[in-house]
Design an enzyme around this catalytic site. Structure first.
Site, PDB file in Angstrom:
ATOM      1  N   SER A 188      -6.193  15.707 -33.410  1.00 31.18           N
ATOM      2  CA  SER A 188      -5.756  17.081 -33.143  1.00 31.18           C
ATOM      3  C   SER A 188      -5.867  18.031 -34.329  1.00 31.18           C
ATOM      4  O   SER A 188      -5.686  19.227 -34.176  1.00 31.18           O
ATOM      5  CB  SER A 188      -4.297  17.062 -32.645  1.00 31.18           C
ATOM      6  OG  SER A 188      -3.452  16.537 -33.654  1.00 31.18           O
TER       7      SER A 188
ATOM      8  N   VAL B 294       0.325   5.920 -31.971  1.00 32.20           N
ATOM      9  CA  VAL B 294      -0.307   4.637 -32.353  1.00 32.20           C
ATOM     10  C   VAL B 294       0.719   3.584 -32.769  1.00 32.20           C
ATOM     11  O   VAL B 294       0.404   2.395 -32.778  1.00 32.20           O
ATOM     12  CB  VAL B 294      -1.354   4.814 -33.480  1.00 32.20           C
ATOM     13  CG1 VAL B 294      -2.498   5.706 -33.036  1.00 32.20           C
ATOM     14  CG2 VAL B 294      -0.724   5.311 -34.771  1.00 32.20           C
TER      15      VAL B 294
ATOM     16  N   ASN C 189      -8.045   6.961 -36.826  1.00 32.56           N
ATOM     17  CA  ASN C 189      -7.929   7.990 -37.866  1.00 32.56           C
ATOM     18  C   ASN C 189      -6.489   8.434 -38.117  1.00 32.56           C
ATOM     19  O   ASN C 189      -6.182   8.914 -39.210  1.00 32.56           O
ATOM     20  CB  ASN C 189      -8.789   9.207 -37.456  1.00 32.56           C
ATOM     21  CG  ASN C 189      -8.436  10.445 -38.237  1.00 32.56           C
ATOM     22  OD1 ASN C 189      -8.884  10.638 -39.361  1.00 32.56           O
ATOM     23  ND2 ASN C 189      -7.581  11.301 -37.662  1.00 32.56           N
TER      24      ASN C 189
ATOM     25  N   SER D 212      -8.734   4.857 -47.100  1.00 31.11           N
ATOM     26  CA  SER D 212      -8.704   5.876 -48.159  1.00 31.11           C
ATOM     27  C   SER D 212      -9.131   5.218 -49.465  1.00 31.11           C
ATOM     28  O   SER D 212      -8.931   4.004 -49.643  1.00 31.11           O
ATOM     29  CB  SER D 212      -7.278   6.411 -48.320  1.00 31.11           C
ATOM     30  OG  SER D 212      -7.161   7.125 -49.532  1.00 31.11           O
TER      31      SER D 212
ATOM     32  N   TYR E 124       1.488   3.846 -48.837  1.00 33.93           N
ATOM     33  CA  TYR E 124       0.210   4.315 -48.271  1.00 33.93           C
ATOM     34  C   TYR E 124      -0.960   3.467 -48.794  1.00 33.93           C
ATOM     35  O   TYR E 124      -1.832   3.061 -48.027  1.00 33.93           O
ATOM     36  CB  TYR E 124       0.054   5.788 -48.653  1.00 33.93           C
ATOM     37  CG  TYR E 124      -1.162   6.492 -48.109  1.00 33.93           C
ATOM     38  CD1 TYR E 124      -1.261   6.836 -46.764  1.00 33.93           C
ATOM     39  CD2 TYR E 124      -2.202   6.871 -48.962  1.00 33.93           C
ATOM     40  CE1 TYR E 124      -2.373   7.528 -46.280  1.00 33.93           C
ATOM     41  CE2 TYR E 124      -3.306   7.558 -48.493  1.00 33.93           C
ATOM     42  CZ  TYR E 124      -3.382   7.887 -47.152  1.00 33.93           C
ATOM     43  OH  TYR E 124      -4.475   8.575 -46.683  1.00 33.93           O
TER      44      TYR E 124
ATOM     45  N   ALA F 160      -0.885   0.400 -49.910  1.00 33.49           N
ATOM     46  CA  ALA F 160      -0.803  -0.953 -49.334  1.00 33.49           C
ATOM     47  C   ALA F 160      -1.289  -0.940 -47.889  1.00 33.49           C
ATOM     48  O   ALA F 160      -2.050  -1.826 -47.474  1.00 33.49           O
ATOM     49  CB  ALA F 160       0.641  -1.453 -49.393  1.00 33.49           C
TER      50      ALA F 160
ATOM     51  N   LYS G  37      -3.371   1.194 -46.501  1.00 35.17           N
ATOM     52  CA  LYS G  37      -4.811   1.472 -46.449  1.00 35.17           C
ATOM     53  C   LYS G  37      -5.631   0.276 -46.951  1.00 35.17           C
ATOM     54  O   LYS G  37      -6.718   0.008 -46.443  1.00 35.17           O
ATOM     55  CB  LYS G  37      -5.136   2.740 -47.247  1.00 35.17           C
ATOM     56  CG  LYS G  37      -4.587   4.017 -46.623  1.00 35.17           C
ATOM     57  CD  LYS G  37      -5.160   4.261 -45.238  1.00 35.17           C
ATOM     58  CE  LYS G  37      -4.839   5.647 -44.697  1.00 35.17           C
ATOM     59  NZ  LYS G  37      -5.379   5.858 -43.349  1.00 35.17           N
TER      60      LYS G  37
HETATM   61  P1  NDP Z   1      -3.467  15.244 -40.916  1.00 40.16           P
HETATM   62  O1  NDP Z   1      -2.077  15.084 -41.385  1.00 40.16           O
HETATM   63  O2  NDP Z   1      -4.126  16.578 -41.037  1.00 40.16           O
HETATM   64  O3  NDP Z   1      -3.530  14.801 -39.358  1.00 40.16           O
HETATM   65  C1  NDP Z   1      -2.966  13.601 -38.946  1.00 40.16           C
HETATM   66  C2  NDP Z   1      -3.304  13.382 -37.479  1.00 40.16           C
HETATM   67  O4  NDP Z   1      -2.742  12.145 -37.079  1.00 40.16           O
HETATM   68  C3  NDP Z   1      -2.721  14.451 -36.565  1.00 40.16           C
HETATM   69  O5  NDP Z   1      -3.619  14.658 -35.517  1.00 40.16           O
HETATM   70  C4  NDP Z   1      -1.430  13.815 -36.053  1.00 40.16           C
HETATM   71  O6  NDP Z   1      -1.081  14.375 -34.797  1.00 40.16           O
HETATM   72  C5  NDP Z   1      -1.898  12.352 -35.946  1.00 40.16           C
HETATM   73  N1  NDP Z   1      -0.823  11.367 -35.997  1.00 40.16           N
HETATM   74  C6  NDP Z   1       0.123  11.169 -36.949  1.00 40.16           C
HETATM   75  N2  NDP Z   1       0.934  10.161 -36.601  1.00 40.16           N
HETATM   76  C7  NDP Z   1       0.475   9.695 -35.406  1.00 40.16           C
HETATM   77  C8  NDP Z   1       0.888   8.667 -34.528  1.00 40.16           C
HETATM   78  N3  NDP Z   1       1.959   7.895 -34.783  1.00 40.16           N
HETATM   79  N4  NDP Z   1       0.182   8.459 -33.394  1.00 40.16           N
HETATM   80  C9  NDP Z   1      -0.887   9.219 -33.101  1.00 40.16           C
HETATM   81  N5  NDP Z   1      -1.339  10.213 -33.888  1.00 40.16           N
HETATM   82  C10 NDP Z   1      -0.643  10.449 -35.018  1.00 40.16           C
HETATM   83  O7  NDP Z   1      -4.325  14.090 -41.602  1.00 40.16           O
HETATM   84  P2  NDP Z   1      -5.751  14.158 -42.316  1.00 40.16           P
HETATM   85  O8  NDP Z   1      -6.762  14.784 -41.425  1.00 40.16           O
HETATM   86  O9  NDP Z   1      -5.581  14.649 -43.685  1.00 40.16           O
HETATM   87  O10 NDP Z   1      -6.055  12.579 -42.435  1.00 40.16           O
HETATM   88  C11 NDP Z   1      -6.669  11.848 -41.390  1.00 40.16           C
HETATM   89  C12 NDP Z   1      -6.877  10.411 -41.858  1.00 40.16           C
HETATM   90  O11 NDP Z   1      -7.648  10.392 -43.050  1.00 40.16           O
HETATM   91  C13 NDP Z   1      -5.575   9.674 -42.196  1.00 40.16           C
HETATM   92  O12 NDP Z   1      -5.695   8.324 -41.817  1.00 40.16           O
HETATM   93  C14 NDP Z   1      -5.490   9.813 -43.700  1.00 40.16           C
HETATM   94  O13 NDP Z   1      -4.716   8.783 -44.260  1.00 40.16           O
HETATM   95  C15 NDP Z   1      -6.955   9.696 -44.069  1.00 40.16           C
HETATM   96  N6  NDP Z   1      -7.289  10.283 -45.375  1.00 40.16           N
HETATM   97  C16 NDP Z   1      -7.075  11.611 -45.639  1.00 40.16           C
HETATM   98  C17 NDP Z   1      -7.435  12.142 -46.863  1.00 40.16           C
HETATM   99  C18 NDP Z   1      -7.256  13.603 -47.195  1.00 40.16           C
HETATM  100  O14 NDP Z   1      -7.591  13.994 -48.324  1.00 40.16           O
HETATM  101  N7  NDP Z   1      -6.776  14.431 -46.292  1.00 40.16           N
HETATM  102  C19 NDP Z   1      -8.027  11.296 -47.900  1.00 40.16           C
HETATM  103  C20 NDP Z   1      -8.215   9.928 -47.511  1.00 40.16           C
HETATM  104  C21 NDP Z   1      -7.862   9.451 -46.286  1.00 40.16           C
HETATM  105  P3  NDP Z   1       0.431  14.255 -34.190  1.00 40.16           P
HETATM  106  O15 NDP Z   1       1.366  14.544 -35.336  1.00 40.16           O
HETATM  107  O16 NDP Z   1       0.483  15.236 -33.074  1.00 40.16           O
HETATM  108  O17 NDP Z   1       0.535  12.855 -33.685  1.00 40.16           O
END
Ligand code: NDP
Length: 252
Positions: free
Chosen positions: A18, A67, A93, A146, A159, A161, A163
């Site tokens: 989203s 999830v 993701n 990550s 985080y 651990a 990842k």
């Molecule tokens: P955001 O915080 O922007 O988005 C997180 C997304 O995950 C949202 O869509 C949220 O929607 C959803 N989400 C969170 N918890 C749950 C849950 N329990 N069930 C289903 N959906 C969930 O994250 P980013 O885009 O920054 O990161 C995306 C991925 O990339 C993550 O795994 C992050 O660890 C990884 N990452 C990000 C980096 C960065 O620099 N941004 C760097 C390295 C890795 P909702 O809350 O509605 O569920």
């Protein structure tokens, strides 16, 4: 011969689709021709991304999914298979952070991050493998980890651990399901321009960029490109690996 990255006729599910990186992945998969289920807890926000995909000529739907909740994961997969017949590509993701130095980290903060970032990957992948095997689909599972899972980061023991756990999970599952034609890979982003990195001060940002070989933060689209590749025919002989998309922040 040109590499085949078309996903026409495939159904993909992206958890955490989203916003941020997940939204870019959903759009990238849809642009490659897949029907994309954009999954998140807040289905209204996921619906916004699905609508953007449709407006750009793609095919998408929003799915409500937590999830970390087994019942929610099972229901989301059941519904999607009923509507689409099969699921070919699953991108784990969804992820959260709850940072703190070890001396101040509560068990709650530890459990919360592990429940979403690691146990969530297990729950979603288990359902993915079940349906891919049942439907005899040469499926693709792509786990977003990550670089901190590869190199650590102070203030992120939970985080890092989780990842790093995703990397071990990816390698083990790749060995389990390869004979069924299912590939399992990880993508390790570095620092990406999202809500997570918006919180950085200009000084913190400058210090970070100084460590990145390519001299800039990544974009969500940089990550999406790697995921589309791993989901495509072009990556059919790639499994159990981790594609590091960090602009050289981590090299190894
Ligand atoms: P955001 O915080 O922007 O988005 C997180 C997304 O995950 C949202 O869509 C949220 O929607 C959803 N989400 C969170 N918890 C749950 C849950 N329990 N069930 C289903 N959906 C969930 O994250 P980013 O885009 O920054 O990161 C995306 C991925 O990339 C993550 O795994 C992050 O660890 C990884 N990452 C990000 C980096 C960065 O620099 N941004 C760097 C390295 C890795 P909702 O809350 O509605 O569920």
């Amino acid at each position: 011969m040109a590499a085949n990255v078309s996903l026409a006729g495939k159904t993909a599910l992206v958890t955490g689709g989203s916003q941020g990186i997940g939204a870019a992945i959903a759009k990238g998969l849809a642009a490659a021709g897949a029907h994309v289920a954009v999954a998140a807890r807040n289905a209204g926000k996921a619906q916004g991304v699905a609508a953007e995909i449709a407006a750009a000529g793609g095919s998408a739907e929003a799915v409500s999914l937590d999830v970390s909740d087994p019942a929610s994961v099972t229901a989301a997969f059941k519904g999607l298979v009923e509507r689409q017949g099969k699921i070919d590509v699953v991108v784990n993701n969804a992820g959260i952070t709850e940072d703190g130095l070890i001396l101040r980290m509560s068990k709650e903060a530890w459990d919360k991050v592990v429940a979403t970032d690691l146990t969530g990957v297990f729950l979603v992948s288990q359902e993915a493998v079940k349906t891919m095997m049942r439907k005899k689909v040469a499926g693709r599972i792509v786990n977003i980890t990550s670089v901190v899972g590869l190199m650590g980061n102070a203030g992120q023991t939970n985080y890092s651990a989780a990842k790093a756990g995703v990397l071990g999970f990816t390698m083990a599952l790749a060995r389990e399901v390869g004979s069924r034609g299912i590939t399992v890979n990880a993508v390790a982003p570095g620092y990406i321009e999202t809500a997570m990195t918006d919180r950085l001060t200009p000084e913190q940002r400058m210090a970070l960029v100084g460590q990145i070989v390519l001299g800039r933060l990544g974009t969500p689209e940089d990550v999406a490109g790697a995921v589309v590749f791993l989901a495509s025919e072009a990556a059919s002989y790639v499994t159990g690996t981790c594609l590091n998309v960090s602009g050289g922040l981590f090299i190894g």
